[in-house]
Structures are given as structure tokens and as C-alpha cells.
Design a protein around this motif. Structure first.
Motif, short mmCIF file in Angstrom:
data_model
loop_
_atom_site.label_atom_id
_atom_site.label_comp_id
_atom_site.label_asym_id
_atom_site.label_seq_id
_atom_site.Cartn_x
_atom_site.Cartn_y
_atom_site.Cartn_z
N GLY A 70 0.82 -1.21 0.00
CA GLY A 70 0.00 0.00 0.00
C GLY A 70 0.86 1.26 0.00
N GLU A 71 0.24 2.37 0.34
CA GLU A 71 0.98 3.63 0.37
C GLU A 71 2.04 3.59 1.47
OE1 GLU A 71 -1.40 7.20 -1.37
OE2 GLU A 71 -2.49 6.47 0.37
N GLU A 72 3.17 4.23 1.20
CA GLU A 72 4.34 4.03 2.03
C GLU A 72 4.45 4.97 3.24
OE1 GLU A 72 5.33 2.78 -2.20
OE2 GLU A 72 4.28 4.45 -1.24
N GLN A 73 3.82 6.15 3.18
CA GLN A 73 4.13 7.17 4.18
C GLN A 73 3.80 6.75 5.61
OE1 GLN A 73 2.53 7.52 1.28
NE2 GLN A 73 2.76 9.58 0.41
N GLU A 74 2.59 6.33 5.86
CA GLU A 74 2.19 5.97 7.22
C GLU A 74 2.93 4.73 7.72
OE1 GLU A 74 0.59 5.96 10.96
OE2 GLU A 74 0.68 7.58 9.47
N PRO A 75 3.09 3.68 6.91
CA PRO A 75 3.88 2.54 7.38
C PRO A 75 5.32 2.92 7.74
CG PRO A 75 2.54 1.88 5.52
CD PRO A 75 2.38 3.36 5.65
N LEU A 76 5.96 3.77 6.95
CA LEU A 76 7.34 4.15 7.25
C LEU A 76 7.41 4.98 8.54
CD1 LEU A 76 8.69 5.00 3.69
CD2 LEU A 76 9.45 3.13 5.19
N PHE A 77 6.48 5.90 8.70
CA PHE A 77 6.44 6.70 9.93
C PHE A 77 6.27 5.79 11.15
CE2 PHE A 77 3.68 8.81 13.09
CZ PHE A 77 4.53 9.81 13.52
N ALA A 78 5.32 4.86 11.06
CA ALA A 78 5.05 3.97 12.19
C ALA A 78 6.20 3.00 12.42
CB ALA A 78 3.75 3.21 11.94
N LEU A 79 6.83 2.54 11.33
CA LEU A 79 7.95 1.61 11.45
C LEU A 79 9.14 2.28 12.15
CD1 LEU A 79 9.05 -1.19 10.85
CD2 LEU A 79 9.70 -0.38 8.57
N LEU A 80 9.39 3.53 11.82
CA LEU A 80 10.47 4.24 12.50
C LEU A 80 10.15 4.44 13.98
CD1 LEU A 80 11.48 6.90 9.82
CD2 LEU A 80 12.88 5.00 10.67
N GLU A 81 8.89 4.72 14.29
CA GLU A 81 8.51 4.83 15.70
C GLU A 81 8.74 3.50 16.43
OE1 GLU A 81 5.38 8.32 16.50
OE2 GLU A 81 4.48 6.40 15.89
N PHE A 82 8.41 2.38 15.76
CA PHE A 82 8.67 1.07 16.37
C PHE A 82 10.16 0.86 16.61
CE2 PHE A 82 10.23 -3.16 15.03
CZ PHE A 82 9.95 -3.86 16.19
N LEU A 83 10.98 1.18 15.62
CA LEU A 83 12.41 0.97 15.75
C LEU A 83 13.03 1.87 16.82
CD1 LEU A 83 13.38 0.57 11.98
CD2 LEU A 83 13.19 -1.23 13.71
N LYS A 84 12.37 2.99 17.09
CA LYS A 84 12.83 3.88 18.16
C LYS A 84 12.23 3.52 19.52
CE LYS A 84 14.09 8.02 15.57
NZ LYS A 84 15.28 8.39 16.34
#
Length: 485
Positions: free
Chosen positions: A133-147
Motif C-alpha cells: 500500500g501507500e508508504e508514508q504511514e507505514p514508514l512513519f510507524a515503522l520508525l517509531e517502532f524501531l525507536k
């Protein structure tokens, strides 16, 4: 250290053969740069490596990424046109492998092809996350997970391994406000001196194809052509728009800060909603931007009364999906249009001093040897300033791909072989013709069109002798095809 490094993959030699050296365009990865801007606006530290523009190897790409010590490396797989994602998967996979080999812990991949085939991509590639799907929200959330500020199960649109099992979360909802999720791109993170327009785009000034930029003003397409995979990341047909004011603000920045005159609107269907595209035209004129623009349209979306304004704003080329001369073969809503209607619209465009690129497809399911010849003869008769001849391919995410799997049709062995100019291309057969017959016809059609004296005389009259000689030089370079050897 950065939070995320984006990588734009590419291999011009593999995709275009010898045409990649100085004929094909080198297009900036607008979506990737816009994703970077979106995350930077959210406070993340971002970087971009454009491996295609820099013409660096997968190992060099990974080593450069490694020096940034990223929390996440993300390869975004799109292409110079909507169906060009799959052909970039071979080089993308090699980059992902090198990223893991040098020890980058978290590697993600997104884009049209991974979104169309998320499970297969996860199984085949050396990645930790596949974005569907669209990348913006998954990438934002994935970075929050990694942090450490959220759980992985709350990251939308992610496919991953959990021990020996594949698990995934539902796609993120489609963004409603494109100005928020598709902001003005992070052009400052790109090698802006590397990008080059298509040769035909600059027929009026063939020696000045640089600098160059390509931007989206909308996402998606409301049509459902069987051969097209454009809507794979969105899950359904439809179109959403950036506001014209933001689009023109970006054009002004590109023009004033980077000296860009040559512009491509990447939208699958730019000339569709008159309120949208004409507002952009009006604002360009109001700001007195000196641009050389090309964009996509359909024969049945052109309005003669808008053409003079479009020309004044700098639209010098319109690309039309003509597909086939035969109405029983032609795909989509334009099927009802007759050849004489197509010719009438093309002449209207040319009368407004706008050049036309005719796009034709050989090998649609109902094509015969007679309909292929009919299409070629129509193309020669229309005598557009440029023409693209494509073979019908079963791109992942398209209806043709689903049909190919169901019917057990032969498909290219490697993703790179989805390239229209590739050595090992394997187009679909039709009900009446083999893949070999189709590729042979396509390649012969290219030379018949571009070596036609009537066409070359028109080009010389319109653009001068140097452009004619440029085209004559191109036709001396014949593509090598494995299937024809």
C-alpha cells in the motif's frame, strides 16, 4: 547517523541496453524524495542515495548507506513510467542483499511491485519488511517502532517474518490529504545535476536536456485497463489530487533554485479533471515560469478549447494512449472511439503547436497479425512527432498478470526481463500469435516508423536537420533479443 536512508535503484544498461548511455531519460525519484520530505517534516533524519542517477553498483550503494549508519534502509521501487517497477526488482534485490551483507540490521522495500506481490517479495528478497500500500504511514510507524515508541503489530501495511512464519498487518487507509503526505520533495537530497530529459522532450533544443525534474500532481487512475498496474499500491481505481497551488510552488522552486525548465508530470492521467489541470496552467502563466512540459492524456479527455492555454503555460508534448487501431482490440473507455476520431483529436493538438507522442501496444489478447499491421499503418498515417511501441506484458498488479497465472502462460524468468527494451523480454502471447511473433513485429515496427522518409521529413521541417540526424543515428542501434536468436 540518520533515521532512514532511502535508495532509488536502477540499472540503465540492463534495462535499456545501449540506449541507456545517452538516449534514455534519467528521472529523479519524486515519490522517494517526497516520502523523505514527509518524514523530515515529522522530525526524522533522512538521506537519499539515487543509485540509478549516480550509476553505482549494489555494493557501492550499500557501502554508501553503511557510512550513514541508518536505523532503517528503505529501497523504493518505482520507475520512469507506471509499468516500470517490476523491471527494477532484479537490481533492487541485489541492493537489498548487499545492505544485509554489510550488516545493516533493518531493511525495508516498498513501491508498486512489492505492493502488488508483498508475500512473494518477502520470500524472495533479503529484507526485513515489505510495505503493502501507500508508504508514508507505514514508514512513519515503522520508525517509531524501531525507536521503541510503538509495537510492531500497530504498524500498518507491513509484511515480515515472525520466527518461521510470515505475518502482516492491514494496509494503511488511503491518505485523504495529498498535500500532507506528498509534500514538496526533498530536492536538496538529490543529485540534481544528474537528471536528463527524454531526447524527444527536447527536440526543440536537443543539446539542453539537463536539468530535468518530474513530479506528480495526482495519484492513481480512475480507469481499469487490463494491462496497467498503476493502482496496485492503492488497492482500487481512483484518483486523488495535490492542490494546484502546492504543485506550482514546487515548480517555481525547481525553476528558480535549480534552473529546471524541462518538466514531466508523471501522473498516469494529468489531462482529466479540467478544474485541476487548468488551474495549474493558469498559475504557471501567472508566475511567468518558462517551462517545457510533457504529460499524459487520453484521446477522449482532450478539450480543444483548453489547448491554447496549455501551450502558453509550456505544455509542448502530450502523450496519448492510442493502443490499437482495432476497436475490438483496444482497451478501456476509448474503445468506442474510431480511428478518424483519434486523428481529429491529434490534429487539434498539433494545430495548437503541441507535439504528440502516440503510445501503441502490440500483443493485446485479441490481436492478430492483421490487427498488428492495422495498428502500425495507423501509426504511420497519424505521423505523430514521436511514438512508443510496446509489447503487452503481464505486469504484477495488472489484470493481465492474474490472467497469465490462471492460464499458466509463460512469464519472464527474471524481473529485469519485464523491460520493454531488455534482452530477455518475454511478452504475452495472444489468442493467435506467439511471444516471438509479437516481439519481432514490435521491433520491425519501430524501424519502419522511425526510418520512414515521410516521418523524417516532417521532423526535419519541424525541428531541424540535427534532430533528424539524431533519430537516424538511433535507428542504427538495433536491440538484441534472446527470443529472436
Amino acid at each position: 547517523m540518520v533515521d532512514i536512508v532511502f535508495i532509488n535503484p536502477g540499472d540503465r544498461k540492463q534495462i535499456y541496453q545501449d540506449l541507456g548511455a545517452d538516449i534514455s531519460a534519467i528521472e529523479p525519484p519524486f515519490l522517494t524524495a517526497s516520502f523523505a520530505a514527509y518524514l523530515r517534516n515529522k522530525g526524522f533524519r533522512v538521506a537519499i542515495i539515487d543509485a540509478q542517477a549516480e550509476n553505482i553498483t549494489p555494493l557501492e550503494t550499500a557501502q554508501r548507506a553503511g557510512t550513514l549508519n541508518p536505523l532503517l534502509a528503505c529501497v523504493i521501487v518505482y520507475g520512469n513510467q507506471p509499468s516500470a517497477s517490476s523491471q527494477n526488482m532484479s537490481i533492487s534485490g541485489r541492493i537489498c542483499t548487499e545492505l544485509k551483507n554489510i550488516g545493516i540490521e533493518n531493511v525495508a522495500i516498498g513501491g508498486l511491485h512489492p505492493s502488488a506481490l508483498p508475500e512473494r517479495t518477502l520470500r524472495e528478497e533479503a529484507v526485513d519488511f515489505v510495505i503493502e500500500g501507500e508508504e508514508q504511514e507505514p514508514l512513519f510507524a515503522l520508525l517509531e517502532f524501531l525507536k521503541g515508541s510503538r509495537e510492531i503489530t500497530s504498524v500498518p501495511g507491513i509484511w515480515r517474518w515472525e520466527e518461521a512464519e510470515i505475518v502482516h498487518t492491514p494496509r494503511a487507509p488511503l491518505a485523504k490529504n495529498l498535500d500532507d503526505v506528498l509534500p514538496i520533495a526533498a530536492w536538496d537530497l538529490l543529485p540534481m545535476d544528474k537528471y536528463r530529459a527524454h531526447n524527444w522532450h527536447c527536440f526543440d533544443d536537443i543539446c539542453h536536456r539537463m536539468p530535468y525534474a518530474a513530479i506528480y500532481t495526482s495519484l492513481g487512475c480512475p480507469y481499469s485497463c487490463t494491462f496497467c498496474c498503476i493502482n496496485a499500491p492503492f488497492g482500487k481505481p481512483g484518483i486523488r489530487y495535490r492542490t494546484p497551488e502546492v504543485v506550482v510552488e514546487e515548480l517555481e522552486l525547481l525553476h528558480t533554485q535549480y534552473g529546471v525548465k524541462n518538466i514531466k508530470f508523471v501522473d498516469e492521467m494529468f489531462v482529466l479533471d479540467e478544474r485541476h489541470y487548468m488551474k495549474i496552467m493558469d498559475l504557471i502563466i501567472e508566475k511567468k515560469l518558462d517551462l517545457n512540459i510533457w504529460c499524459y492524456a487520453r484521446v477522449d479527455t482532450i478539450k480543444e478549447e483548453t489547448l491554447a492555454t496549455m501551450k502558453k503555460a509550456g505544455v509542448n508534448w502530450l502523450a496519448l494512449g492510442i493502443e490499437s487501431a482495432n476497436p475490438n482490440v483496444r482497451d478501456g473507455a476509448s474503445k468506442k472511439m474510431r480511428v478518424k476520431d483519434i486523428e481529429r483529436v491529434i490534429r487539434q493538438i498539433q494545430n495548437a503547436d503541441i507535439c504528440v507522442i502516440g503510445n501503441y501496444i502490440f500483443g493485446l489478447p485479441d490481436d492478430t497479425e492483421e490487427t498488428l499491421q492495422e495498428t502500425l499503418e495507423m501509426a504511420i498515417e497519424l505521423n505523430c512527432e514521436f511514438a512508443n511501441f510496446y509489447c503487452a506484458m503481464a505486469y504484477p498488479g495488472s489484470e493481465l498478470y492474474a490472467m497469465a497465472l490462471e492460464e499458466n502462460w509463460a512469464l519472464p524468468k527474471e524481473w529485469k526481463d519485464y523491460s520493454q527494451h531488455g534482452y530477455a523480454i518475454l511478452p504475452l502471447p495472444t489468442k493467435h500469435l506467439s511471444a516471438k511473433e509479437i516481439i519481432r513485429f514490435r521491433d520491425n515496427a519501430f524501424h519502419q516508423y522511425f526510418e520512414n522518409r515521410v516521418y523524417l521529413d516532417m521532423i526535419e521541417s519541424r525541428f531541424g536537420l540535427s534532430v533528424r540526424e539524431h533519430l537516424e543515428q538511433i535507428t542504427k542501434n538495433k536491440l538484441k533479443r534472446q527470443i529472436l536468436e
